[in-house]
Design a protein around this motif. Structure first.
Motif, PDB file in Angstrom:
ATOM      1  N   ILE A 113      27.553 -65.344  -0.683  1.00  0.00           N
ATOM      2  CA  ILE A 113      26.740 -66.511  -0.925  1.00  0.00           C
ATOM      3  C   ILE A 113      26.596 -67.496   0.241  1.00  0.00           C
ATOM      4  CG2 ILE A 113      26.015 -68.520  -2.629  1.00  0.00           C
ATOM      5  CD1 ILE A 113      27.255 -67.062  -4.863  1.00  0.00           C
ATOM      6  N   ILE A 114      27.782 -67.765   0.821  1.00  0.00           N
ATOM      7  CA  ILE A 114      27.854 -68.877   1.823  1.00  0.00           C
ATOM      8  C   ILE A 114      27.471 -68.219   3.028  1.00  0.00           C
ATOM      9  CG2 ILE A 114      29.642 -69.933   3.203  1.00  0.00           C
ATOM     10  CD1 ILE A 114      31.520 -70.248   0.659  1.00  0.00           C
ATOM     11  N   ILE A 115      27.794 -66.915   3.659  1.00  0.00           N
ATOM     12  CA  ILE A 115      27.422 -66.333   4.496  1.00  0.00           C
ATOM     13  C   ILE A 115      26.182 -65.647   4.665  1.00  0.00           C
ATOM     14  CG2 ILE A 115      29.490 -66.699   5.804  1.00  0.00           C
ATOM     15  CD1 ILE A 115      29.999 -63.913   5.655  1.00  0.00           C
ATOM     16  N   GLY A 116      25.780 -65.039   3.486  1.00  0.00           N
ATOM     17  CA  GLY A 116      24.841 -64.114   3.229  1.00  0.00           C
ATOM     18  C   GLY A 116      23.357 -64.329   4.021  1.00  0.00           C
ATOM     19  N   ASP A 117      23.152 -65.691   4.067  1.00  0.00           N
ATOM     20  CA  ASP A 117      21.837 -66.136   4.761  1.00  0.00           C
ATOM     21  C   ASP A 117      21.842 -65.865   6.288  1.00  0.00           C
ATOM     22  OD1 ASP A 117      20.571 -66.648   2.214  1.00  0.00           O
ATOM     23  OD2 ASP A 117      21.046 -68.662   2.247  1.00  0.00           O
ATOM     24  N   SER A 118      23.086 -66.076   6.747  1.00  0.00           N
ATOM     25  CA  SER A 118      23.178 -65.824   8.330  1.00  0.00           C
ATOM     26  C   SER A 118      23.416 -64.537   8.813  1.00  0.00           C
ATOM     27  CB  SER A 118      24.256 -67.074   8.672  1.00  0.00           C
ATOM     28  OG  SER A 118      25.582 -66.592   8.077  1.00  0.00           O
ATOM     29  N   ILE A 119      23.926 -63.698   7.881  1.00  0.00           N
ATOM     30  CA  ILE A 119      23.952 -62.354   8.373  1.00  0.00           C
ATOM     31  C   ILE A 119      23.377 -61.386   7.497  1.00  0.00           C
ATOM     32  CG2 ILE A 119      25.931 -60.643   8.566  1.00  0.00           C
ATOM     33  CD1 ILE A 119      27.894 -62.772   8.868  1.00  0.00           C
ATOM     34  N   ASN A 120      22.714 -60.200   8.162  1.00  0.00           N
ATOM     35  CA  ASN A 120      21.632 -59.404   7.287  1.00  0.00           C
ATOM     36  C   ASN A 120      22.800 -58.693   6.272  1.00  0.00           C
ATOM     37  OD1 ASN A 120      22.473 -57.012   8.201  1.00  0.00           O
ATOM     38  ND2 ASN A 120      21.275 -57.258  10.225  1.00  0.00           N
ATOM     39  N   VAL A 121      22.097 -58.078   5.205  1.00  0.00           N
ATOM     40  CA  VAL A 121      22.645 -57.423   4.189  1.00  0.00           C
ATOM     41  C   VAL A 121      23.382 -56.250   4.786  1.00  0.00           C
ATOM     42  CG1 VAL A 121      22.204 -56.520   1.894  1.00  0.00           C
ATOM     43  CG2 VAL A 121      21.055 -58.409   2.730  1.00  0.00           C
ATOM     44  N   GLU A 122      22.723 -55.554   5.546  1.00  0.00           N
ATOM     45  CA  GLU A 122      23.644 -54.282   6.157  1.00  0.00           C
ATOM     46  C   GLU A 122      24.945 -54.514   6.790  1.00  0.00           C
ATOM     47  OE1 GLU A 122      20.352 -54.889   6.527  1.00  0.00           O
ATOM     48  OE2 GLU A 122      18.897 -53.351   5.920  1.00  0.00           O
ATOM     49  N   GLU A 123      24.503 -55.562   7.576  1.00  0.00           N
ATOM     50  CA  GLU A 123      25.771 -56.019   8.490  1.00  0.00           C
ATOM     51  C   GLU A 123      26.982 -56.471   7.523  1.00  0.00           C
ATOM     52  OE1 GLU A 123      26.454 -58.341  12.837  1.00  0.00           O
ATOM     53  OE2 GLU A 123      24.579 -58.697  11.551  1.00  0.00           O
ATOM     54  N   LEU A 124      26.361 -57.251   6.652  1.00  0.00           N
ATOM     55  CA  LEU A 124      27.513 -57.916   5.645  1.00  0.00           C
ATOM     56  C   LEU A 124      28.059 -56.602   4.690  1.00  0.00           C
ATOM     57  CD1 LEU A 124      28.375 -60.750   4.571  1.00  0.00           C
ATOM     58  CD2 LEU A 124      26.511 -60.635   2.947  1.00  0.00           C
ATOM     59  N   SER A 125      27.181 -55.702   4.360  1.00  0.00           N
ATOM     60  CA  SER A 125      27.982 -54.557   3.708  1.00  0.00           C
ATOM     61  C   SER A 125      29.157 -53.908   4.939  1.00  0.00           C
ATOM     62  CB  SER A 125      26.777 -53.597   3.690  1.00  0.00           C
ATOM     63  OG  SER A 125      25.906 -54.046   2.681  1.00  0.00           O
ATOM     64  N   GLY A 126      28.722 -53.835   5.975  1.00  0.00           N
ATOM     65  CA  GLY A 126      29.916 -53.375   6.853  1.00  0.00           C
ATOM     66  C   GLY A 126      31.198 -54.280   6.977  1.00  0.00           C
ATOM     67  N   MET A 127      30.752 -55.411   7.092  1.00  0.00           N
ATOM     68  CA  MET A 127      31.882 -56.459   7.134  1.00  0.00           C
ATOM     69  C   MET A 127      32.825 -56.103   5.852  1.00  0.00           C
ATOM     70  SD  MET A 127      30.339 -59.857   8.776  1.00  0.00           S
ATOM     71  CE  MET A 127      31.795 -60.690   8.572  1.00  0.00           C
ATOM     72  N   PHE A 128      32.207 -56.194   4.614  1.00  0.00           N
ATOM     73  CA  PHE A 128      33.007 -56.185   3.449  1.00  0.00           C
ATOM     74  C   PHE A 128      33.680 -54.708   3.143  1.00  0.00           C
ATOM     75  CE2 PHE A 128      30.217 -59.671   1.843  1.00  0.00           C
ATOM     76  CZ  PHE A 128      31.438 -60.559   1.519  1.00  0.00           C
ATOM     77  N   PHE A 129      33.112 -53.790   3.814  1.00  0.00           N
ATOM     78  CA  PHE A 129      33.715 -52.403   3.725  1.00  0.00           C
ATOM     79  C   PHE A 129      35.007 -52.500   4.847  1.00  0.00           C
ATOM     80  CE2 PHE A 129      34.969 -48.569   6.045  1.00  0.00           C
ATOM     81  CZ  PHE A 129      35.393 -47.814   4.837  1.00  0.00           C
TER      82      PHE A 129
END
Length: 167
Positions: A113-129
Motif C-alpha cells: 500500500i505504501i510503495i505500491g503507487d511509486s513502483i509498478n506492480v510487476e516490479e513490486l512482484s519481483g521485489m516481494f519474490f
C-alpha cells in the motif's frame, strides 16, 4: 487500492494460509533433510519471472528486498526448533509461527500500500519474490544445521543405549 493490488493481496493471503496449514501438518510427521531442502529449490523456479523485463527491480531494490527478507527470517529461525520423539526427529509446533506468518502478511500488505503507487506492480512482484527468497534461504539453512545437530544427538543417544554398561 487498485484491482491488481487487491488480487495479489488476496493471493498472498491464500498462500500464507496454505503455508500455515502445511507447517502445522508437518509437525505431525518426522522431519527430514529432503523436507528442509526441497521447498527453496522448488521456489527457485520463481526466478524465471525475471526473464520478463518489467519484473526486474533495480539493484538497490534487490538489495533492499533481500535485506528485509533476511531480517524477517530471524523470526522464523527463532521459532523453528526440532525435538526427538520415538527415535524420530520432529519439528516442534510453535504457537508464534502462525502469528509471525500473519504479521509478515500484514507487513507485506502495508509495504504494498505504501510503495505500491511509486513502483509498478510487476516490479513490486519481483521485489516481494526476492524478499520471500531472502527469508526462506537463511531460515532453511538454519533449519538444516539444527536438524543435523539433533540428528547427531539422536545417533549418539542410540549408540549409548546399544553399548552395554561396564561393571
Amino acid at each position: 487500492m487498485t484491482t491488481s493490488v487487491l488480487l495479489t493481496t488476496i493471493g498472498a493471503a491464500m498462500m500464507a494460509t496454505l503455508a500455515i496449514i502445511i507447517r502445522l501438518k508437518a509437525t505431525k510427521k518426522p522431519a527430514s533433510i529432503k523436507k528442509i531442502v526441497l521447498p527453496p529449490l522448488f521456489m527457485s523456479t520463481g526466478f524465471l519471472m525475471f526473464l520478463y523485463e518489467p519484473t526486474r527491480p533495480a539493484p538497490l531494490q534487490v538489495l533492499e528486498a533481500l535485506s528485509v527478507g533476511m531480517l524477517f527470517s530471524i523470526l522464523l529461525i527463532k521459532t523453528s526448533k526440532f525435538e526427538i520423539k520415538d527415535q524420530e526427529i520432529y519439528l516442534k509446533r510453535s504457537k508464534a509461527f502462525v502469528f509471525i506468518l500473519v504479521g509478515l502478511l500484514v507487513a507485506r500488505i502495508l509495504f504494498k500500500i505504501i510503495i505500491g503507487d511509486s513502483i509498478n506492480v510487476e516490479e513490486l512482484s519481483g521485489m516481494f519474490f526476492l524478499l520471500a527468497y531472502g527469508m526462506i534461504i537463511p531460515w532453511r539453512i538454519a533449519m538444516y544445521l539444527s536438524f543435523r545437530k539433533v540428528e547427531q544427538e539422536l545417533k549418539n543417544n542410540s549408540k549409548e543405549t546399544l553399548v552395554p554398561a561396564e561393571t
